[in-house]
Enzyme design. Structure first.
Site, PDB file in Angstrom:
ATOM      1  N   GLY A   1      24.685  -4.669 -10.219  1.00  0.00           N
ATOM      2  CA  GLY A   1      24.776  -5.592  -9.079  1.00  0.00           C
ATOM      3  C   GLY A   1      23.410  -6.004  -8.588  1.00  0.00           C
ATOM      4  O   GLY A   1      22.400  -5.815  -9.275  1.00  0.00           O
ATOM      5  N   ASN A   2      23.376  -6.618  -7.411  1.00  0.00           N
ATOM      6  CA  ASN A   2      22.090  -7.001  -6.815  1.00  0.00           C
ATOM      7  C   ASN A   2      22.170  -6.858  -5.304  1.00  0.00           C
ATOM      8  O   ASN A   2      23.218  -6.485  -4.762  1.00  0.00           O
ATOM      9  CB  ASN A   2      21.694  -8.415  -7.246  1.00  0.00           C
ATOM     10  CG  ASN A   2      22.696  -9.451  -6.772  1.00  0.00           C
ATOM     11  OD1 ASN A   2      22.878  -9.648  -5.574  1.00  0.00           O
ATOM     12  ND2 ASN A   2      23.388 -10.089  -7.724  1.00  0.00           N
ATOM     13  N   ARG A   3      21.075  -7.193  -4.621  1.00  0.00           N
ATOM     14  CA  ARG A   3      20.969  -6.873  -3.199  1.00  0.00           C
ATOM     15  C   ARG A   3      21.601  -7.905  -2.268  1.00  0.00           C
ATOM     16  O   ARG A   3      21.525  -7.760  -1.047  1.00  0.00           O
ATOM     17  CB  ARG A   3      19.487  -6.708  -2.843  1.00  0.00           C
ATOM     18  CG  ARG A   3      18.869  -5.424  -3.361  1.00  0.00           C
ATOM     19  CD  ARG A   3      17.374  -5.414  -3.090  1.00  0.00           C
ATOM     20  NE  ARG A   3      17.042  -5.862  -1.751  1.00  0.00           N
ATOM     21  CZ  ARG A   3      15.908  -6.477  -1.405  1.00  0.00           C
ATOM     22  NH1 ARG A   3      14.991  -6.714  -2.307  1.00  0.00           N
ATOM     23  NH2 ARG A   3      15.696  -6.856  -0.164  1.00  0.00           N
ATOM     24  N   SER A   4      22.192  -8.929  -2.778  1.00  0.00           N
ATOM     25  CA  SER A   4      22.734  -9.976  -1.880  1.00  0.00           C
ATOM     26  C   SER A   4      23.828  -9.415  -0.973  1.00  0.00           C
ATOM     27  O   SER A   4      24.792  -8.801  -1.437  1.00  0.00           O
ATOM     28  CB  SER A   4      23.306 -11.122  -2.710  1.00  0.00           C
ATOM     29  OG  SER A   4      23.978 -12.028  -1.868  1.00  0.00           O
TER      30      SER A   4
END
Ligand code: PMT
Length: 400
Positions: free
Chosen positions: A203-206
């Site tokens: 995933g990512n930090r959004s």
């Protein structure tokens, strides 16, 4: 979504108010019908209840709200009375409030549009014309009746303006405060999650804050908003939310909804790569360090750029950590979008997770603008101002 009270009075043209109601609902407007006793002699309340956004109201008393006229008057963005009879115009000009519609008209600060309809003799009577002059002087908008066939076979001035003209006039008046009225905007938000196995993901930090702010502001500007999101951030009632998780799910949801949208804004942080062969069972630690092979996801924004129809606007976001303008300009061209909102996600006060952001906006025509540090809602308003300009106002659109 803008709220319009549709007042209907007792005249043969009341049947045309049904068409006005349908047109406004189709344009994405929340329509609350109010029928006088006279109106119900011509068209039943049930007809309006079936077509409008909420059941038709007919009485000052006995409805769901204790004080319906102040509720309707205070929550309306505009009141349109079609048809407006000589009696209604007389009562309104004289400040008489003896039923729900006249009381609502006195209890509002929203713009009011009256669409008179009556026989020629009544229309030309000095009393009616003086009442209209009084109302005009007070800022009430009047859509004059047309010439044509009247009830009973007579011909002359006094026929209710065409329902399409009435709906257009409502949209025009709403445009001042709700410039996206009648427009559909698709917004994406949040970071996608690409499964490694049933419990782990890439995933990512959004956080979804930027995309949700865009959806909320677009709704306030009058648009019908579809928010395709992976995030669990607050969202205004009235936004249609489509929950997704992976890049593929987001792709499918966006492609299914973008064809009919006037603008698509991709604020989501979509994974560029996903595990090629996600395990269908939890990978065991005891089996050693797994080797995860990645494959590219579909670039949704590039697909939108390719499929863009004339007049439609596609907006991308570029998350950069260096050479902001240069990298964003390359993405703008490669993905064939109309506007790229570039943000420096290496800054502590901008980009992922925080409540603030600053951006460089690069347009396909070569123009650019730079914002200060803004709240994400403020930046959303800046981006949507570009959308409003591009689309050219409600239901108009740029030349294609
Ligand atoms: O959610 P927040 O915590 O509020 O953070 C906001 C944000 C930093 C996520 C947001 O402001 C932002 O920059 N969103 C875009 C993130 C991103 O994926 O940037 P990118 O430069 O990698 O991609 C460029 C554009 O292509 C983006 O519009 C992206 O949605 C789109 N894209 C990317 C990959 C892919 N497979 N499909 C895409 O559509």
């Amino acid at each position: 979504m803008p709220r319009v009270v549709l007042g209907v009075c007792g005249g043969i043209a009341a049947y045309k108010a049904v068409e006005v109601c349908r047109r406004l609902v189709d344009a994405g407007i929340h329509v609350a019908p109010v029928l006088t006793d006279g109106a119900q002699e011509f068209v039943g309340a049930l007809t309006f209840s079936a077509l409008a956004s909420e059941p038709a109201r007919t009485s000052l008393f006995g409805g769901p709200e204790p004080i319906p006229h102040t509720y309707l008057g205070q929550t309306a963005d505009l009141i349109v009375v079609a048809p407006a009879t000589a009696k209604l115009l007389g009562k309104y000009a004289a400040g008489i409030s003896d039923d729900l519609l006249t009381a609502t008209l006195l209890a509002t600060r929203a713009p009011v549009l009256v669409c008179p309809a009556m026989h020629t003799e009544m229309w030309e009577h000095p009393a009616v014309q003086e009442n209209l002059s009084t109302l005009r002087r007070r800022g009430v908008h009047v859509l004059d009746p047309e010439e044509g066939r009247l009830a009973g076979g007579d011909v002359g001035a006094g026929r209710l303006a065409d329902p399409a003209r009435i709906a257009d006039e409502v949209l025009r008046l709403l445009a001042g405060v709700h410039p996206l009225t009648g427009r559909t905007i698709v917004v994406t938000a949040g970071g996608t999650r690409e499964a490694v196995d049933p419990v782990r993901y890439v995933g990512n930090r959004s956080s979804g804050k930027m995309g949700h702010a865009l959806a909320n502001v677009a709704l306030r500007l009058g648009a019908r908003v579809v928010l395709i999101t992976t995030a669990n951030q607050p969202v205004a009632a009235g936004v249609e939310v489509v929950a997704v998780e992976s890049a593929q799910e987001m792709h499918d949801a966006v492609m299914a909804r973008s064809a009919s949208a006037d603008a698509v804004i991709m604020a989501a942080a979509v994974a560029d790569f996903r595990p090629k062969a996600p395990s269908d069972h939890k990978i065991k630690k005891a089996d050693g360090v797994p080797e995860i092979v990645l494959e590219p996801t579909t670039d949704i924004l590039a697909a939108l750029g390719r499929a863009k129809r004339p007049g439609q606007m596609v907006v991308g976001f570029a998350a950069e950590t260096e050479r902001l303008r240069e990298h964003a300009a390359a993405k703008l061209a490669a993905k064939r979008v109309d506007l790229m909102v570039a943000n420096d996600v290496s800054a502590a006060d901008a980009g992922f997770e925080v409540d603030t952001n600053r951006a460089v906006l690069l347009a396909a025509d070569g123009s650019s603008a730079e914002t200060q540090l803004l709240t994400k809602e403020e930046l959303a308003a800046v981006v949507l101002a570009h959308v409003v300009t591009y689309l050219g106002g409600p239901l108009g659109g740029p030349s294609t």
